[in-house]
Motif scaffolding. Sequence first.
Motif, PDB file in Angstrom:
ATOM      1  N   ALA A  11       0.823  -1.208   0.000  1.00 36.83           N
ATOM      2  CA  ALA A  11       0.000   0.000   0.000  1.00 36.83           C
ATOM      3  C   ALA A  11       0.859   1.262   0.000  1.00 36.83           C
ATOM      4  O   ALA A  11       0.535   2.238  -0.670  1.00 36.83           O
ATOM      5  CB  ALA A  11      -0.936   0.000   1.197  1.00 36.83           C
ATOM      6  N   GLU A  15       0.353   2.634  -4.231  1.00 34.19           N
ATOM      7  CA  GLU A  15      -0.569   3.756  -4.420  1.00 34.19           C
ATOM      8  C   GLU A  15       0.139   5.026  -4.878  1.00 34.19           C
ATOM      9  O   GLU A  15      -0.317   5.672  -5.818  1.00 34.19           O
ATOM     10  CB  GLU A  15      -1.392   4.004  -3.151  1.00 34.19           C
ATOM     11  N   ARG A  18       0.922   4.607  -8.533  1.00 39.74           N
ATOM     12  CA  ARG A  18      -0.275   4.755  -9.370  1.00 39.74           C
ATOM     13  C   ARG A  18      -0.628   6.221  -9.563  1.00 39.74           C
ATOM     14  O   ARG A  18      -0.977   6.646 -10.656  1.00 39.74           O
ATOM     15  CB  ARG A  18      -1.459   4.020  -8.746  1.00 39.74           C
ATOM     16  N   ARG A  19      -0.538   6.989  -8.477  1.00 38.10           N
ATOM     17  CA  ARG A  19      -0.840   8.425  -8.604  1.00 38.10           C
ATOM     18  C   ARG A  19       0.177   9.108  -9.505  1.00 38.10           C
ATOM     19  O   ARG A  19      -0.159   9.965 -10.318  1.00 38.10           O
ATOM     20  CB  ARG A  19      -0.873   9.074  -7.221  1.00 38.10           C
TER      21      ARG A  19
END
Length: 70
Positions: A11, A15, A18-19
């Motif tokens: 996590a 994440e 991905r951003r």
Amino acid sequence: MPADQVANARAVTVEPLRRWQAHPAMAIRDQGGAAVGQMPASFDVDRSAGALLAGVQGDGALLTGEAASR
């Protein structure tokens, strides 16, 4: 490593990546003419943005010497 630590580590790393990948993808869509048909329908914007991100990360590893220390 216990499963909960693996999930937490994933996590923490996935994440943000991905951003970060969303930014070049948005730029490719905006500047690449996707809306007006200047790119072929088969062009995968998200995959291209991921490849760009991987290239940047690889260059960073080379420049900082991380690749040599592994």
